[in-house]
Each structure stands twice: as C-alpha cells, then as structure tokens.
Design a protein around this motif. Structure first.
Motif, PDB file in Angstrom:
ATOM      1  N   ASP A  60       1.025  -1.174  -0.103  1.00  0.00           N
ATOM      2  CA  ASP A  60       0.004  -0.040   0.037  1.00  0.00           C
ATOM      3  C   ASP A  60       0.989   1.078  -0.219  1.00  0.00           C
ATOM      4  OD1 ASP A  60      -1.689   2.197   0.864  1.00  0.00           O
ATOM      5  OD2 ASP A  60      -3.233   0.504   1.227  1.00  0.00           O
ATOM      6  N   ASP A  61       0.603   2.332  -0.813  1.00  0.00           N
ATOM      7  CA  ASP A  61       1.397   3.363  -0.935  1.00  0.00           C
ATOM      8  C   ASP A  61       1.218   4.274   0.385  1.00  0.00           C
ATOM      9  OD1 ASP A  61      -0.577   5.933  -2.551  1.00  0.00           O
ATOM     10  OD2 ASP A  61      -1.344   3.878  -2.016  1.00  0.00           O
ATOM     11  N   GLU A  62       0.203   3.951   1.106  1.00  0.00           N
ATOM     12  CA  GLU A  62       0.076   4.652   2.385  1.00  0.00           C
ATOM     13  C   GLU A  62       0.129   3.550   3.478  1.00  0.00           C
ATOM     14  OE1 GLU A  62      -3.654   6.221   1.662  1.00  0.00           O
ATOM     15  OE2 GLU A  62      -3.159   8.078   1.052  1.00  0.00           O
ATOM     16  N   ILE A  63       1.134   2.925   3.414  1.00  0.00           N
ATOM     17  CA  ILE A  63       1.552   1.469   4.453  1.00  0.00           C
ATOM     18  C   ILE A  63       1.568   2.276   5.820  1.00  0.00           C
ATOM     19  CG2 ILE A  63       3.938   1.641   4.122  1.00  0.00           C
ATOM     20  CD1 ILE A  63       1.451  -1.204   4.231  1.00  0.00           C
ATOM     21  N   ASP A  64       2.319   3.537   6.019  1.00  0.00           N
ATOM     22  CA  ASP A  64       2.445   3.844   7.449  1.00  0.00           C
ATOM     23  C   ASP A  64       1.344   4.185   8.138  1.00  0.00           C
ATOM     24  OD1 ASP A  64       5.392   3.762   7.042  1.00  0.00           O
ATOM     25  OD2 ASP A  64       5.427   5.757   6.264  1.00  0.00           O
ATOM     26  N   LEU A  69      -3.283  -6.191  -1.084  1.00  0.00           N
ATOM     27  CA  LEU A  69      -2.820  -5.475  -2.290  1.00  0.00           C
ATOM     28  C   LEU A  69      -3.771  -4.193  -2.407  1.00  0.00           C
ATOM     29  CD1 LEU A  69      -0.662  -5.530  -4.381  1.00  0.00           C
ATOM     30  CD2 LEU A  69      -2.442  -6.752  -5.891  1.00  0.00           C
ATOM     31  N   ASP A  70      -3.410  -2.850  -2.324  1.00  0.00           N
ATOM     32  CA  ASP A  70      -4.096  -1.857  -2.300  1.00  0.00           C
ATOM     33  C   ASP A  70      -4.393  -1.695  -3.930  1.00  0.00           C
ATOM     34  OD1 ASP A  70      -5.344   0.696  -1.638  1.00  0.00           O
ATOM     35  OD2 ASP A  70      -3.595   1.608  -2.442  1.00  0.00           O
ATOM     36  N   GLU A  71      -5.554  -1.423  -4.426  1.00  0.00           N
ATOM     37  CA  GLU A  71      -5.811  -1.053  -5.642  1.00  0.00           C
ATOM     38  C   GLU A  71      -5.440   0.146  -6.249  1.00  0.00           C
ATOM     39  OE1 GLU A  71      -7.742   0.505  -9.061  1.00  0.00           O
ATOM     40  OE2 GLU A  71      -8.389   1.280  -7.202  1.00  0.00           O
ATOM     41  N   ASN A  72      -5.428   1.216  -5.532  1.00  0.00           N
ATOM     42  CA  ASN A  72      -4.868   2.715  -6.144  1.00  0.00           C
ATOM     43  C   ASN A  72      -3.461   2.864  -5.803  1.00  0.00           C
ATOM     44  OD1 ASN A  72      -5.274   4.939  -7.388  1.00  0.00           O
ATOM     45  ND2 ASN A  72      -6.274   6.036  -5.757  1.00  0.00           N
ATOM     46  N   MET A  73      -2.549   2.534  -6.398  1.00  0.00           N
ATOM     47  CA  MET A  73      -1.075   2.735  -6.046  1.00  0.00           C
ATOM     48  C   MET A  73      -0.545   3.650  -7.234  1.00  0.00           C
ATOM     49  SD  MET A  73       0.387  -0.523  -4.110  1.00  0.00           S
ATOM     50  CE  MET A  73      -0.197  -1.814  -5.194  1.00  0.00           C
ATOM     51  N   PRO A  74       0.424   4.474  -7.127  1.00  0.00           N
ATOM     52  CA  PRO A  74       1.316   4.999  -8.004  1.00  0.00           C
ATOM     53  C   PRO A  74       2.145   3.908  -8.846  1.00  0.00           C
ATOM     54  CG  PRO A  74       1.930   5.666  -6.099  1.00  0.00           C
ATOM     55  CD  PRO A  74       0.839   5.081  -5.752  1.00  0.00           C
ATOM     56  N   GLY A  75       2.329   4.157  -9.979  1.00  0.00           N
ATOM     57  CA  GLY A  75       3.301   3.089 -10.695  1.00  0.00           C
ATOM     58  C   GLY A  75       2.404   2.158 -11.230  1.00  0.00           C
ATOM     59  N   THR A 111      -0.535  -0.119 -10.637  1.00  0.00           N
ATOM     60  CA  THR A 111      -1.741  -0.180  -9.989  1.00  0.00           C
ATOM     61  C   THR A 111      -1.795  -1.717  -9.521  1.00  0.00           C
ATOM     62  OG1 THR A 111      -3.078  -1.156 -11.754  1.00  0.00           O
ATOM     63  CG2 THR A 111      -2.740   1.052 -11.905  1.00  0.00           C
ATOM     64  N   GLY A 112      -2.770  -1.686  -8.423  1.00  0.00           N
ATOM     65  CA  GLY A 112      -3.292  -3.035  -7.917  1.00  0.00           C
ATOM     66  C   GLY A 112      -3.673  -4.133  -8.855  1.00  0.00           C
ATOM     67  N   LEU A 113      -4.360  -3.605  -9.818  1.00  0.00           N
ATOM     68  CA  LEU A 113      -5.027  -4.622 -10.737  1.00  0.00           C
ATOM     69  C   LEU A 113      -3.708  -5.079 -11.717  1.00  0.00           C
ATOM     70  CD1 LEU A 113      -8.210  -3.149 -11.936  1.00  0.00           C
ATOM     71  CD2 LEU A 113      -7.954  -5.245 -10.492  1.00  0.00           C
ATOM     72  N   GLU A 114      -2.762  -4.110 -11.857  1.00  0.00           N
ATOM     73  CA  GLU A 114      -1.500  -4.551 -12.931  1.00  0.00           C
ATOM     74  C   GLU A 114      -0.577  -5.375 -11.891  1.00  0.00           C
ATOM     75  OE1 GLU A 114      -1.204  -0.489 -15.555  1.00  0.00           O
ATOM     76  OE2 GLU A 114      -0.264  -0.567 -13.718  1.00  0.00           O
ATOM     77  N   THR A 115      -0.550  -5.184 -10.874  1.00  0.00           N
ATOM     78  CA  THR A 115       0.349  -5.975  -9.580  1.00  0.00           C
ATOM     79  C   THR A 115      -0.324  -7.506  -9.689  1.00  0.00           C
ATOM     80  OG1 THR A 115       1.031  -3.979  -8.650  1.00  0.00           O
ATOM     81  CG2 THR A 115       1.235  -6.123  -7.610  1.00  0.00           C
ATOM     82  N   LEU A 116      -1.542  -7.304  -9.385  1.00  0.00           N
ATOM     83  CA  LEU A 116      -2.400  -8.657  -9.276  1.00  0.00           C
ATOM     84  C   LEU A 116      -2.140  -9.347 -10.413  1.00  0.00           C
ATOM     85  CD1 LEU A 116      -4.512 -10.296  -7.590  1.00  0.00           C
ATOM     86  CD2 LEU A 116      -6.469  -8.909  -8.965  1.00  0.00           C
ATOM     87  N   SER A 117      -2.222  -8.820 -11.778  1.00  0.00           N
ATOM     88  CA  SER A 117      -2.093  -9.662 -12.908  1.00  0.00           C
ATOM     89  C   SER A 117      -0.644 -10.479 -12.993  1.00  0.00           C
ATOM     90  CB  SER A 117      -2.297  -8.772 -14.197  1.00  0.00           C
ATOM     91  OG  SER A 117      -2.080  -9.696 -15.229  1.00  0.00           O
ATOM     92  N   GLN A 118       0.387  -9.695 -12.571  1.00  0.00           N
ATOM     93  CA  GLN A 118       1.749 -10.483 -12.522  1.00  0.00           C
ATOM     94  C   GLN A 118       1.766 -11.359 -11.267  1.00  0.00           C
ATOM     95  OE1 GLN A 118       5.236  -8.029 -13.154  1.00  0.00           O
ATOM     96  NE2 GLN A 118       4.128  -6.330 -14.081  1.00  0.00           N
ATOM     97  N   ILE A 119       1.161 -11.092 -10.331  1.00  0.00           N
ATOM     98  CA  ILE A 119       1.320 -12.128  -9.063  1.00  0.00           C
ATOM     99  C   ILE A 119       0.526 -13.333  -9.627  1.00  0.00           C
ATOM    100  CG2 ILE A 119       0.361 -12.542  -6.643  1.00  0.00           C
ATOM    101  CD1 ILE A 119       0.741  -9.524  -6.065  1.00  0.00           C
TER     102      ILE A 119
END
Length: 518
Positions: free
Chosen positions: A10-14, A53-59, A61-69
C-alpha cells in the motif's frame, strides 16, 4: 499452529501501522511494502501465505500488480483493498480470482476475518464439523434404535449422508470411522425393518407404505403429461444419495428444485428388477406373467434390460396415455453427443425417457479393473470419479440446454450401491445366479440369521424359476460367497461396490423434480 506470513502492499502503508500491529499481536507476520513493484520484488526473495494489495497505487496499479502475481504465483491468495466502490474494478478483481475484496476504511476485525476465512478455513471447518457431528452422534444413535417408519428411515439416511459429505470436506477426516460405524449400525437396524415390513408393503392394501419402483411412473411422471410442456425423465443407473447431493449444486445453477421425492427400490435392487419395474409399472412376478414375451428370467442368457422401451409403451397404453414418447439409453459418449445434437427434435415429444448408464458402468469397472480400483479406493474417491464424469458429461450439457426451454425435468435412478466388506458363505446349485448381494435358486444353504431369505417368492412378488426356488438377500455391507475357492473370491470382491441386497444405500434413492430458472 504456525505463524502465517502476510505481504501488504500500500502506498500509504505507514497509516496502516495500527492494523499491522493488531495482526502481529494475533501471531501473523506482516511484511509491509509501499508499491506494487516492491511487492513483486519481495516475492522473489520470500514466501508468503497471503497478499494484501491496495488497488490505487502510483506506478503499477493494484490490478496490474495482481495480474503479475497471478501469472507468477497463482497459488498465493490475494485480498484486494480499495477506497473505490466502482463495480468495474470489483468485477476485474473478481475476474482475476482474488480471494477477497475489502473497502477502506478498514476495520481490524474485518481484516482478521478475511485472513481466517482464507488461511484457517479448512482447520476451522474441520473443528466445527467434528464438534457438531459429535453432538449429533448420540441423537442419531438413539433414533436408529427407535421403532422408525419408512419416512423416518429416509430422514435418518439423508442426515447421515449430510454428515458423511461434511466430514469428507475436513482435513483429517477424524470422524469418518465413527460415522462408518454408525452407518453399519443403522444398516443392521434397517435390514430388520425391511424384513418386517416388505411383504406388507406389497400385499397389504391398508398398510402405510413408501413410494416404490413400480409406482414411480404412475405417481411421479404421468401426472406431468398433458400440461403443454415436454417431460424429460433422466434415470441415472446406480445413483446414490451422496452422489446426487454433490451433483445438486451444479444443477441448481440452472434449475430450481420443485420437490424431492425419495423412494424405495424394490428387491432385488438391480437393474433387471428395479428399473424394469419403473418402466413397466409392475412388480417382477406380474411382468413375468403378463409380459412373458419380453421378460427375461434369471435362467436366460439374454440381457435383462433390453426391453425397457416396450415395457414403457405397454405401461402408457395400460394407463390410456396416447402420447408421443422417446426412449434413449446412453452407454457411450457418442450416443450422448447425438442426443444433444438432436435435442430440438425431442421437444416435439410429450415424454422423453433417457437412461444414463455411466455410474453403473463405473461400479462394475471398479470391480473388474485394477486401475479403477486404485483411482477409487474408497467412498470419497468413488464420489469424486462420479462428479468428474458428471461435470464433463453430455448429461450436464443436455440439462443446460433444456434449462433454457419450457420443459419439466425429473432426475432419478433405479437403485443405489454399497461397498461390501463381509463375506457370507452360501451353497447353491450350478444354476444359481452370480449376483453377490442376492441369490435365487434351489436348495440354497446359508446361515439365515445373516440374511433375508424367503422360500415363498410369491409373497415378495418375484418370479419362481422353479417350484422349489427361494431367494436370499444380503444385508448391511455383506456379500454372498461360495465355499469353493473362498479366499480368492473374498479377496477379489471385498471393498467393491455391489447392489441387489438390502441397505440404506441400495434401497433409498432420490427422485427430483426440476424447474428451469430461465
């Protein structure tokens, strides 16, 4: 229980630190990362049990990351987390086979529930199932030993099938042996019940009795005719209640179940008797006398179920039903394929009866073929093979097609089957039939306390091949074996699925009325 490892991107993980501490305190190891790229990089270095996995991340996105995972780590469950409630994003994530979908702001217990549902599901289900069955075990045992009527026996059997399937889903199947012992106890009591009741069901007009094979067509099928919709009756040979219960969720995608009418197969619980009784609307002795030209007796080599269509035609005529009817028996896939291709032609008939023989063929193949025995070493695997066939069968394809048409559908069977374990020695002459669960012949010698025997076939409405013919039926999970070459015979047939005798599995069978959802 080991500590599960969670990767949280998550881009706001803190801002999620309180949630991470909460999970750590629950013995979950959480690795936080700030982006999809970091998540993918971390996955190359460590193993994880679940990914948030957060859906709305810069670079990425969550859906793009999900696809590679999913492409590189398809077995790791992924929980998608988002602020958005857009339906399109939900559909994309679900379509990518996510394990769960959470919407911010997050609640700590909401996160914990998602993790437990995914990672601890099997353990929790197993624990709850075992505890629930233990609580009901005593209740079922008490019921079994009461003076049950035929409907109460149906209810008991269905209840035990329910628990059998529930326990089958647990990880260790800890209670399976206990349930099997309870089923053995139930079958012993059920055998006594049938011996006390069967002749009255057939001969006493004032006796309250269950629906039986020879009344199925007249009471469950013929009333559906003449209502402007074609009727399709599917008879799946050798279908047990547990197998039907596994098929039901698939069928329920296309059909509503209008009603369920379990019935009792007549004795012997074999195709030659029970299924011919369904088609003819008669008991076996009546078939032998009134339709001697098409009835095939035990002493004849001809196939015993080759005249079902003619039995049905004569049954319709006897009931003054002048209708268009078709009959099909599916033994091979190409026959089923031909039927699917010609389904529109079937719509012009008032009644279509279709026999599917696969389950019966499977039970015989398991006896005769070592490979099938290895594929189905127990009840669970036997059910699994049946389900695999059904999911890829022309039967399911045909049911899907019919669900889009205005039709009435009935699914039933002729008898069930039981896995036999205990041999009972029997002596008979060379003309005695070969079935392991019942024998008909002259001078049959067997320990009568272990079987249901009758020297009066007329009372059971069964044909009498000879003046001195008698019938013997195995009960529980017994099977009848000749003393000659006894050990070989027993080793070959023990743990095979047989039918013809008296057991809950063989006698209490499903009949289902379906209505298309469309």
């Amino acid at each position: 229980m080991r500590n599960y490892k969670i990767l949280w991107a998550d881009d706001e993980i803190d801002l999620l630190k309180p949630h991470i501490i909460f999970l750590n305190n629950k013995d979950y190891d959480v690795t936080p990362v700030n982006s999809g790229s970091d998540a993918l990089d971390t996955l190359t270095k460590e193993d994880f049990d679940i990914i948030f996995l957060d859906e709305n991340m810069p670079g990425l996105t969550g859906l793009e990351t999900l696809s590679q995972i999913k492409e590189n780590y398809p077995s790791i469950p992924v929980v998608m987390i988002t602020k958005s409630e857009e339906e399109q994003i939900m559909e994309e994530a679900i379509g990518a086979k996510i394990a769960d979908y959470l919407i911010k702001p997050l609640n700590p217990n909401q996160i914990l529930l998602s993790v437990k549902k995914i990672l601890d599901n099997k353990r929790l289900v197993s624990e709850q199932t075992n505890m629930s069955y233990q609580q009901e075990f005593r209740s079922i045992s008490m019921e079994i030993n009461e003076n049950l009527d035929f409907q109460e026996w149906i209810d008991i059997y269905k209840k035990m099938v329910y628990w059998e399937l529930r326990i089958d889903e647990t990880e260790e199947k800890d209670m399976a042996e206990v349930l099997n012992m309870q089923k053995d106890e139930a079958n012993a009591e059920f055998g006594d019940f049938v011996m006390e009741s069967y002749e009255d069901w057939l001969n006493n007009p004032n006796e309250e009795k269950p629906l039986m094979s020879h009344r199925v067509m007249k009471e469950q099928v013929f009333p559906l005719l003449g209502q402007g919709e074609p009727v399709f009756v599917f008879i799946i040979d050798n279908l047990r209640y547990d197998q039907w219960n596994l098929m039901e969720p698939i069928i329920s995608e296309f059909y509503n179940i209008e009603k369920e009418v379990p019935f009792y197969s007549i004795l012997p619980t074999t195709t030659a008797y029970a299924r011919n009784a369904i088609f003819s609307g008669m008991l076996p002795d009546e078939m032998a006398k009134k339709h001697s030209d098409i009835w095939v007796g035990e002493d004849e080599d001809e196939g015993k179920n080759n005249n079902e269509q003619e039995f049905l035609q004569r049954n319709l005529k006897r009931n003054n039903l002048d209708i268009s009817v078709s009959y099909h028996k599916i033994l091979q896939k190409n026959q089923g394929r031909q039927l699917v291709n010609n389904v529109n032609n079937l719509m012009t008939n008032d009644l279509n009866t279709i026999v599917y023989n696969f389950v019966d063929v499977l039970s015989h193949a398991r006896t005769d073929m070592k490979m099938i025995r290895e594929l189905a070493p127990d009840e669970s695997a036997y059910r699994s093979l049946t389900m695999s066939w059904f999911q890829h069968s022309t039967l399911l394809e045909l049911l899907r097609i019919l669900s889009e048409k205005k039709v009435k559908v009935v699914i039933t069977t002729d008898h069930g089957t039981i896995r036999v374990k205990k041999p009972i020695k029997i002596i008979g002459d060379r003309n005695t039939n070969s079935n392991l669960r019942y024998k008909v012949g002259k001078n049959l010698k067997v320990d009568t306390k272990d079987v249901y025997s009758s020297n009066d076939p007329d009372a059971l409405h069964l044909p009498r091949p000879n003046v001195s013919s008698s019938y013997v039926f195995a009960q529980k999970n017994d099977f009848l074996a000749y003393p000659n070459n006894f050990n070989y015979y027993v080793n070959y047939y023990k743990d095979t699925f047989q039918h013809g005798g008296i057991s809950l599995e063989e006698m209490i069978v499903p009949l289902i009325h379906l209505k298309p959802k469309n």
